[in-house]
Design a protein around this motif. Sequence first.
Motif, PDB file in Angstrom:
ATOM      1  N   MET A   1      17.850 -55.424 -29.236  1.00 14.15           N
ATOM      2  CA  MET A   1      17.072 -54.306 -29.731  1.00 14.15           C
ATOM      3  C   MET A   1      16.179 -53.800 -28.607  1.00 14.15           C
ATOM      4  N   GLY A   2      16.025 -52.498 -28.548  1.00 14.53           N
ATOM      5  CA  GLY A   2      15.209 -51.882 -27.511  1.00 14.53           C
ATOM      6  C   GLY A   2      13.766 -51.701 -27.942  1.00 14.53           C
ATOM      7  N   ASP A   3      13.056 -50.858 -27.226  1.00  9.56           N
ATOM      8  CA  ASP A   3      11.657 -50.573 -27.535  1.00  9.56           C
ATOM      9  C   ASP A   3      11.540 -49.812 -28.854  1.00  9.56           C
ATOM     10  N   VAL A   4      10.452 -50.054 -29.575  1.00  9.88           N
ATOM     11  CA  VAL A   4      10.207 -49.434 -30.877  1.00  9.88           C
ATOM     12  C   VAL A   4       9.299 -48.222 -30.703  1.00  9.88           C
ATOM     13  N   ARG A   5       9.627 -47.149 -31.419  1.00  7.28           N
ATOM     14  CA  ARG A   5       8.791 -45.943 -31.437  1.00  7.28           C
ATOM     15  C   ARG A   5       8.105 -45.819 -32.789  1.00  7.28           C
ATOM     16  N   LEU A   6       6.798 -45.613 -32.775  1.00  5.18           N
ATOM     17  CA  LEU A   6       6.025 -45.320 -33.974  1.00  5.18           C
ATOM     18  C   LEU A   6       5.562 -43.879 -33.849  1.00  5.18           C
ATOM     19  N   LEU A   7       5.995 -43.027 -34.764  1.00  2.38           N
ATOM     20  CA  LEU A   7       5.739 -41.595 -34.656  1.00  2.38           C
ATOM     21  C   LEU A   7       5.208 -41.063 -35.981  1.00  2.38           C
ATOM     22  N   ALA A   8       4.109 -40.330 -35.918  1.00  2.00           N
ATOM     23  CA  ALA A   8       3.524 -39.703 -37.110  1.00  2.00           C
ATOM     24  C   ALA A   8       3.625 -38.189 -36.964  1.00  2.00           C
ATOM     25  N   ARG A   9       3.728 -37.508 -38.111  1.00  2.00           N
ATOM     26  CA  ARG A   9       3.813 -36.042 -38.118  1.00  2.00           C
ATOM     27  C   ARG A   9       2.715 -35.454 -38.980  1.00  2.00           C
ATOM     28  N   TYR A  10       2.215 -34.308 -38.550  1.00  2.00           N
ATOM     29  CA  TYR A  10       1.265 -33.532 -39.332  1.00  2.00           C
ATOM     30  C   TYR A  10       1.831 -32.127 -39.447  1.00  2.00           C
ATOM     31  N   GLN A  11       2.091 -31.656 -40.653  1.00  2.00           N
ATOM     32  CA  GLN A  11       2.722 -30.349 -40.877  1.00  2.00           C
ATOM     33  C   GLN A  11       1.745 -29.287 -41.374  1.00  2.00           C
ATOM     34  N   GLY A  12       0.440 -29.502 -41.268  1.00  2.00           N
ATOM     35  CA  GLY A  12      -0.521 -28.573 -41.851  1.00  2.00           C
ATOM     36  C   GLY A  12      -1.101 -27.528 -40.917  1.00  2.00           C
ATOM     37  N   LEU A  13      -0.413 -27.176 -39.852  1.00  2.00           N
ATOM     38  CA  LEU A  13      -0.972 -26.185 -38.910  1.00  2.00           C
ATOM     39  C   LEU A  13      -0.891 -24.761 -39.442  1.00  2.00           C
ATOM     40  N   ALA A  14       0.043 -24.495 -40.336  1.00  2.00           N
ATOM     41  CA  ALA A  14       0.193 -23.161 -40.929  1.00  2.00           C
ATOM     42  C   ALA A  14       0.212 -23.314 -42.453  1.00  2.00           C
ATOM     43  N   ALA A  15      -0.176 -22.260 -43.148  1.00  2.00           N
ATOM     44  CA  ALA A  15      -0.220 -22.302 -44.619  1.00  2.00           C
ATOM     45  C   ALA A  15       1.144 -22.633 -45.219  1.00  2.00           C
ATOM     46  N   ASP A  16       2.232 -22.145 -44.606  1.00  2.00           N
ATOM     47  CA  ASP A  16       3.577 -22.424 -45.123  1.00  2.00           C
ATOM     48  C   ASP A  16       4.153 -23.736 -44.575  1.00  2.00           C
ATOM     49  N   ARG A  17       3.349 -24.480 -43.821  1.00  2.00           N
ATOM     50  CA  ARG A  17       3.736 -25.771 -43.239  1.00  2.00           C
ATOM     51  C   ARG A  17       4.961 -25.686 -42.323  1.00  2.00           C
ATOM     52  N   SER A  18       5.136 -24.565 -41.673  1.00  2.00           N
ATOM     53  CA  SER A  18       6.281 -24.380 -40.784  1.00  2.00           C
ATOM     54  C   SER A  18       6.013 -24.891 -39.364  1.00  2.00           C
ATOM     55  N   TRP A  19       4.767 -25.155 -39.019  1.00  2.00           N
ATOM     56  CA  TRP A  19       4.399 -25.697 -37.710  1.00  2.00           C
ATOM     57  C   TRP A  19       3.871 -27.110 -37.888  1.00  2.00           C
ATOM     58  N   GLY A  20       4.190 -27.988 -36.954  1.00  2.00           N
ATOM     59  CA  GLY A  20       3.691 -29.357 -37.041  1.00  2.00           C
ATOM     60  C   GLY A  20       3.441 -29.983 -35.686  1.00  2.00           C
ATOM     61  N   LEU A  21       2.688 -31.058 -35.721  1.00  2.85           N
ATOM     62  CA  LEU A  21       2.413 -31.859 -34.534  1.00  2.85           C
ATOM     63  C   LEU A  21       2.958 -33.257 -34.738  1.00  2.85           C
ATOM     64  N   GLN A  22       3.317 -33.910 -33.639  1.00  2.00           N
ATOM     65  CA  GLN A  22       3.788 -35.290 -33.672  1.00  2.00           C
ATOM     66  C   GLN A  22       2.985 -36.082 -32.648  1.00  2.00           C
ATOM     67  N   PHE A  23       2.676 -37.313 -32.998  1.00  2.00           N
ATOM     68  CA  PHE A  23       1.959 -38.171 -32.072  1.00  2.00           C
ATOM     69  C   PHE A  23       2.311 -39.618 -32.377  1.00  2.00           C
ATOM     70  N   GLY A  24       2.317 -40.440 -31.335  1.00  2.00           N
ATOM     71  CA  GLY A  24       2.657 -41.837 -31.549  1.00  2.00           C
ATOM     72  C   GLY A  24       2.732 -42.615 -30.257  1.00  2.00           C
ATOM     73  N   LEU A  25       3.325 -43.810 -30.371  1.00  6.17           N
ATOM     74  CA  LEU A  25       3.467 -44.715 -29.244  1.00  6.17           C
ATOM     75  C   LEU A  25       4.874 -45.300 -29.207  1.00  6.17           C
ATOM     76  N   LYS A  26       5.354 -45.554 -27.997  1.00  2.00           N
ATOM     77  CA  LYS A  26       6.550 -46.369 -27.803  1.00  2.00           C
ATOM     78  C   LYS A  26       6.043 -47.713 -27.318  1.00  2.00           C
ATOM     79  N   LEU A  27       6.382 -48.764 -28.054  1.00  2.00           N
ATOM     80  CA  LEU A  27       5.874 -50.097 -27.745  1.00  2.00           C
ATOM     81  C   LEU A  27       6.923 -50.915 -26.995  1.00  2.00           C
ATOM     82  N   PRO A  28       6.491 -51.767 -26.057  1.00  2.00           N
ATOM     83  CA  PRO A  28       7.427 -52.527 -25.224  1.00  2.00           C
ATOM     84  C   PRO A  28       7.980 -53.758 -25.949  1.00  2.00           C
ATOM     85  N   THR A  29       8.791 -53.543 -26.976  1.00  2.00           N
ATOM     86  CA  THR A  29       9.350 -54.653 -27.751  1.00  2.00           C
ATOM     87  C   THR A  29      10.725 -55.089 -27.255  1.00  2.00           C
TER      88      THR A  29
END
Length: 105
Positions: A1-29
């Motif tokens: 198994m390779g490195d694990v990615r933990l990724l969160a999304r936020y879809q509230g940048l626009a009223a229709d939720r059409s824009w989003g941001l992603q943020f997270g970490l890739k861990l050395p597993t």
Amino acid sequence: MGDVRLLARYQGLAADRSWGLQFGLKLPTGRSTVNFATGPQAGQALDRGLQPGTGSTDLLLGANRFGSLARNIDYFAQALLQLPLNRKDDFKPGSGLNLSLGLRY
């Protein structure tokens, strides 16, 4: 198994939720000490680019958008930047940018 990615999304940048941001970490597993199993280099370490893990923790930052182009045609677009925060055994992987586009009919 390779490195694990933990990724969160936020879809509230626009009223229709059409824009989003992603943020997270890739861990050395993933292992970064795998050796060749056969052949003339059997027992020697695989090149760092071929290892299941990089040995680094990476910051993941991205943005995404989706919407409609026409009545039956939708699209999505995503960009994800990967930035290594540290190094292991004098190896630091490069930064990366992944771009994804798609259509649905």
